[in-house]
Design a protein around this motif. Structure first.
Motif, PDB file in Angstrom:
ATOM      1  N   ASN A 153       0.817  -1.219   0.000  1.00  0.00           N
ATOM      2  CA  ASN A 153       0.000   0.000   0.000  1.00  0.00           C
ATOM      3  C   ASN A 153       0.858   1.279   0.000  1.00  0.00           C
ATOM      4  O   ASN A 153       0.698   2.145   0.850  1.00  0.00           O
ATOM      5  CB  ASN A 153      -0.970   0.005   1.190  1.00  0.00           C
ATOM      6  N   HIS A 154       1.727   1.395  -0.982  1.00  0.00           N
ATOM      7  CA  HIS A 154       2.561   2.596  -1.141  1.00  0.00           C
ATOM      8  C   HIS A 154       2.217   3.334  -2.432  1.00  0.00           C
ATOM      9  O   HIS A 154       3.082   3.950  -3.048  1.00  0.00           O
ATOM     10  CB  HIS A 154       4.046   2.222  -1.130  1.00  0.00           C
ATOM     11  N   GLY A 155       0.961   3.262  -2.839  1.00  0.00           N
ATOM     12  CA  GLY A 155       0.534   3.870  -4.091  1.00  0.00           C
ATOM     13  C   GLY A 155       0.809   5.358  -4.181  1.00  0.00           C
ATOM     14  O   GLY A 155       1.162   5.867  -5.242  1.00  0.00           O
ATOM     15  N   GLN A 156       0.663   6.088  -3.085  1.00  0.00           N
ATOM     16  CA  GLN A 156       0.857   7.531  -3.129  1.00  0.00           C
ATOM     17  C   GLN A 156       2.322   7.915  -3.317  1.00  0.00           C
ATOM     18  O   GLN A 156       2.618   8.976  -3.839  1.00  0.00           O
ATOM     19  CB  GLN A 156       0.317   8.182  -1.859  1.00  0.00           C
ATOM     20  N   GLN A 157       3.256   7.057  -2.922  1.00  0.00           N
ATOM     21  CA  GLN A 157       4.671   7.389  -3.006  1.00  0.00           C
ATOM     22  C   GLN A 157       5.418   6.583  -4.075  1.00  0.00           C
ATOM     23  O   GLN A 157       6.549   6.909  -4.407  1.00  0.00           O
ATOM     24  CB  GLN A 157       5.380   7.113  -1.664  1.00  0.00           C
ATOM     25  N   MET A 158       4.813   5.550  -4.610  1.00  0.00           N
ATOM     26  CA  MET A 158       5.544   4.579  -5.431  1.00  0.00           C
ATOM     27  C   MET A 158       6.222   5.195  -6.646  1.00  0.00           C
ATOM     28  O   MET A 158       7.400   4.917  -6.904  1.00  0.00           O
ATOM     29  CB  MET A 158       4.589   3.469  -5.881  1.00  0.00           C
ATOM     30  N   GLU A 159       5.526   6.014  -7.383  1.00  0.00           N
ATOM     31  CA  GLU A 159       6.141   6.605  -8.577  1.00  0.00           C
ATOM     32  C   GLU A 159       7.334   7.468  -8.197  1.00  0.00           C
ATOM     33  O   GLU A 159       8.373   7.433  -8.848  1.00  0.00           O
ATOM     34  CB  GLU A 159       5.136   7.416  -9.384  1.00  0.00           C
ATOM     35  N   TRP A 160       7.214   8.239  -7.126  1.00  0.00           N
ATOM     36  CA  TRP A 160       8.325   9.075  -6.681  1.00  0.00           C
ATOM     37  C   TRP A 160       9.525   8.220  -6.273  1.00  0.00           C
ATOM     38  O   TRP A 160      10.657   8.518  -6.620  1.00  0.00           O
ATOM     39  CB  TRP A 160       7.895   9.977  -5.536  1.00  0.00           C
ATOM     40  N   TYR A 161       9.289   7.134  -5.552  1.00  0.00           N
ATOM     41  CA  TYR A 161      10.382   6.255  -5.151  1.00  0.00           C
ATOM     42  C   TYR A 161      11.128   5.716  -6.377  1.00  0.00           C
ATOM     43  O   TYR A 161      12.358   5.752  -6.439  1.00  0.00           O
ATOM     44  CB  TYR A 161       9.874   5.072  -4.326  1.00  0.00           C
ATOM     45  N   LEU A 162      10.378   5.232  -7.353  1.00  0.00           N
ATOM     46  CA  LEU A 162      10.994   4.654  -8.544  1.00  0.00           C
ATOM     47  C   LEU A 162      11.765   5.695  -9.338  1.00  0.00           C
ATOM     48  O   LEU A 162      12.896   5.456  -9.771  1.00  0.00           O
ATOM     49  CB  LEU A 162       9.932   3.987  -9.415  1.00  0.00           C
ATOM     50  N   ARG A 163      11.183   6.863  -9.515  1.00  0.00           N
ATOM     51  CA  ARG A 163      11.864   7.914 -10.280  1.00  0.00           C
ATOM     52  C   ARG A 163      13.093   8.446  -9.544  1.00  0.00           C
ATOM     53  O   ARG A 163      14.107   8.743 -10.159  1.00  0.00           O
ATOM     54  CB  ARG A 163      10.900   9.027 -10.612  1.00  0.00           C
ATOM     55  N   ALA A 164      13.011   8.557  -8.227  1.00  0.00           N
ATOM     56  CA  ALA A 164      14.159   9.035  -7.449  1.00  0.00           C
ATOM     57  C   ALA A 164      15.334   8.068  -7.586  1.00  0.00           C
ATOM     58  O   ALA A 164      16.481   8.492  -7.766  1.00  0.00           O
ATOM     59  CB  ALA A 164      13.770   9.206  -5.981  1.00  0.00           C
ATOM     60  N   LEU A 165      15.064   6.778  -7.528  1.00  0.00           N
ATOM     61  CA  LEU A 165      16.134   5.794  -7.696  1.00  0.00           C
ATOM     62  C   LEU A 165      16.740   5.862  -9.092  1.00  0.00           C
ATOM     63  O   LEU A 165      17.960   5.797  -9.264  1.00  0.00           O
ATOM     64  CB  LEU A 165      15.609   4.384  -7.423  1.00  0.00           C
ATOM     65  N   SER A 166      15.897   6.030 -10.093  1.00  0.00           N
ATOM     66  CA  SER A 166      16.382   6.126 -11.463  1.00  0.00           C
ATOM     67  C   SER A 166      17.241   7.372 -11.671  1.00  0.00           C
ATOM     68  O   SER A 166      18.335   7.306 -12.235  1.00  0.00           O
ATOM     69  CB  SER A 166      15.188   6.157 -12.424  1.00  0.00           C
ATOM     70  N   TRP A 167      16.779   8.516 -11.189  1.00  0.00           N
ATOM     71  CA  TRP A 167      17.537   9.766 -11.335  1.00  0.00           C
ATOM     72  C   TRP A 167      18.869   9.678 -10.608  1.00  0.00           C
ATOM     73  O   TRP A 167      19.900  10.100 -11.114  1.00  0.00           O
ATOM     74  CB  TRP A 167      16.744  10.950 -10.819  1.00  0.00           C
ATOM     75  N   TYR A 168      18.851   9.156  -9.409  1.00  0.00           N
ATOM     76  CA  TYR A 168      20.067   9.058  -8.621  1.00  0.00           C
ATOM     77  C   TYR A 168      21.110   8.190  -9.326  1.00  0.00           C
ATOM     78  O   TYR A 168      22.293   8.541  -9.382  1.00  0.00           O
ATOM     79  CB  TYR A 168      19.746   8.484  -7.239  1.00  0.00           C
ATOM     80  N   SER A 169      20.687   7.078  -9.883  1.00  0.00           N
ATOM     81  CA  SER A 169      21.618   6.204 -10.592  1.00  0.00           C
ATOM     82  C   SER A 169      22.178   6.890 -11.835  1.00  0.00           C
ATOM     83  O   SER A 169      23.364   6.780 -12.129  1.00  0.00           O
ATOM     84  CB  SER A 169      20.933   4.904 -10.990  1.00  0.00           C
ATOM     85  N   ARG A 170      21.321   7.595 -12.569  1.00  0.00           N
ATOM     86  CA  ARG A 170      21.795   8.298 -13.767  1.00  0.00           C
ATOM     87  C   ARG A 170      22.795   9.390 -13.419  1.00  0.00           C
ATOM     88  O   ARG A 170      23.786   9.566 -14.121  1.00  0.00           O
ATOM     89  CB  ARG A 170      20.615   8.899 -14.519  1.00  0.00           C
ATOM     90  N   ILE A 171      22.536  10.107 -12.356  1.00  0.00           N
ATOM     91  CA  ILE A 171      23.463  11.161 -11.935  1.00  0.00           C
ATOM     92  C   ILE A 171      24.822  10.564 -11.604  1.00  0.00           C
ATOM     93  O   ILE A 171      25.865  11.149 -11.897  1.00  0.00           O
ATOM     94  CB  ILE A 171      22.885  11.945 -10.739  1.00  0.00           C
ATOM     95  N   ARG A 172      24.816   9.392 -10.992  1.00  0.00           N
ATOM     96  CA  ARG A 172      26.062   8.724 -10.623  1.00  0.00           C
ATOM     97  C   ARG A 172      26.691   7.967 -11.791  1.00  0.00           C
ATOM     98  O   ARG A 172      27.760   7.398 -11.652  1.00  0.00           O
ATOM     99  CB  ARG A 172      25.806   7.771  -9.464  1.00  0.00           C
ATOM    100  N   GLY A 173      26.033   7.946 -12.934  1.00  0.00           N
ATOM    101  CA  GLY A 173      26.575   7.285 -14.112  1.00  0.00           C
ATOM    102  C   GLY A 173      26.495   5.778 -14.061  1.00  0.00           C
ATOM    103  O   GLY A 173      27.327   5.087 -14.648  1.00  0.00           O
ATOM    104  N   LYS A 174      25.495   5.255 -13.377  1.00  0.00           N
ATOM    105  CA  LYS A 174      25.336   3.804 -13.259  1.00  0.00           C
ATOM    106  C   LYS A 174      23.970   3.391 -13.790  1.00  0.00           C
ATOM    107  O   LYS A 174      23.020   4.157 -13.751  1.00  0.00           O
ATOM    108  CB  LYS A 174      25.463   3.362 -11.804  1.00  0.00           C
ATOM    109  N   ASP A 175      23.926   2.159 -14.289  1.00  0.00           N
ATOM    110  CA  ASP A 175      22.637   1.599 -14.685  1.00  0.00           C
ATOM    111  C   ASP A 175      21.881   1.214 -13.421  1.00  0.00           C
ATOM    112  O   ASP A 175      22.468   0.970 -12.376  1.00  0.00           O
ATOM    113  CB  ASP A 175      22.834   0.368 -15.564  1.00  0.00           C
ATOM    114  N   CYS A 176      20.573   1.131 -13.558  1.00  0.00           N
ATOM    115  CA  CYS A 176      19.736   0.849 -12.399  1.00  0.00           C
ATOM    116  C   CYS A 176      18.746  -0.257 -12.748  1.00  0.00           C
ATOM    117  O   CYS A 176      18.151  -0.253 -13.821  1.00  0.00           O
ATOM    118  CB  CYS A 176      18.993   2.131 -12.011  1.00  0.00           C
ATOM    119  N   ARG A 177      18.596  -1.189 -11.833  1.00  0.00           N
ATOM    120  CA  ARG A 177      17.585  -2.239 -11.954  1.00  0.00           C
ATOM    121  C   ARG A 177      16.802  -2.226 -10.656  1.00  0.00           C
ATOM    122  O   ARG A 177      17.381  -2.150  -9.572  1.00  0.00           O
ATOM    123  CB  ARG A 177      18.257  -3.586 -12.163  1.00  0.00           C
TER     124      ARG A 177
END
Length: 139
Positions: free
Chosen positions: A43-67
């Motif tokens: 039941n994390h529907g209200q935050q889920m998209e933000w969590y996923l996008r934050a992880l993706s952005w953080y990995s891209r900034i660090r120059g790493k692929d993300c899974r």
């Protein structure tokens, strides 16, 4: 004579820079180039998209692929709908697995499948303050 010393110092400095760069490249080659985040949700529907996008952005900034692997424990809100929508968009390398009952951490690792050359982190969002492990998320 002064010109010889200047050229000698310049040559030594250039050699030192190249040596340091070679050492840096070797150290970078030994580091994992991929990050794997394992999220356990309920039941994390209200935050889920933000969590996923934050992880993706953080990995891209660090120059790493993300899974990202999402283990969902019987969510009754939009958590699964959001993760499936993002999965279908192809923006992230995302896997969604439904949890059935209590699962131990080693079972999560086995089901998520840690690949060679990646670092992995389990974030159990069902526990208070675990979301603080996600970059750009303040709890």
């Amino acid at each position: 004579m002064v010109h010889v010393w200047i050229l000698l110092c310049y040559g030594l400095a250039a050699m030192l820079v190249h040596l340091m760069h070679r050492l840096y490249i070797r150290r970078q080659a030994d580091k994992p180039r991929r990050e794997h985040y394992i999220l356990v949700t309920r039941n994390h529907g209200q935050q889920m998209e933000w969590y996923l996008r934050a992880l993706s952005w953080y990995s891209r900034i660090r120059g790493k692929d993300c899974r990202i692997t999402v283990f969902d424990e019987d969510s009754e809100d939009d958590t699964l709908a959001i993760t499936h929508r993002i999965h279908k968009s192809g923006e992230l390398e995302l896997s969604v697995i439904k949890l059935s009952g209590a699962v131990q951490e080693d079972e999560l690792w086995r089901q998520a499948g840690k690949a060679e050359g990646e670092t992995a982190l389990i974030i159990d969002l069902r526990l208070p303050m675990e979301a603080a492990k996600i970059p750009y998320v303040h709890v």
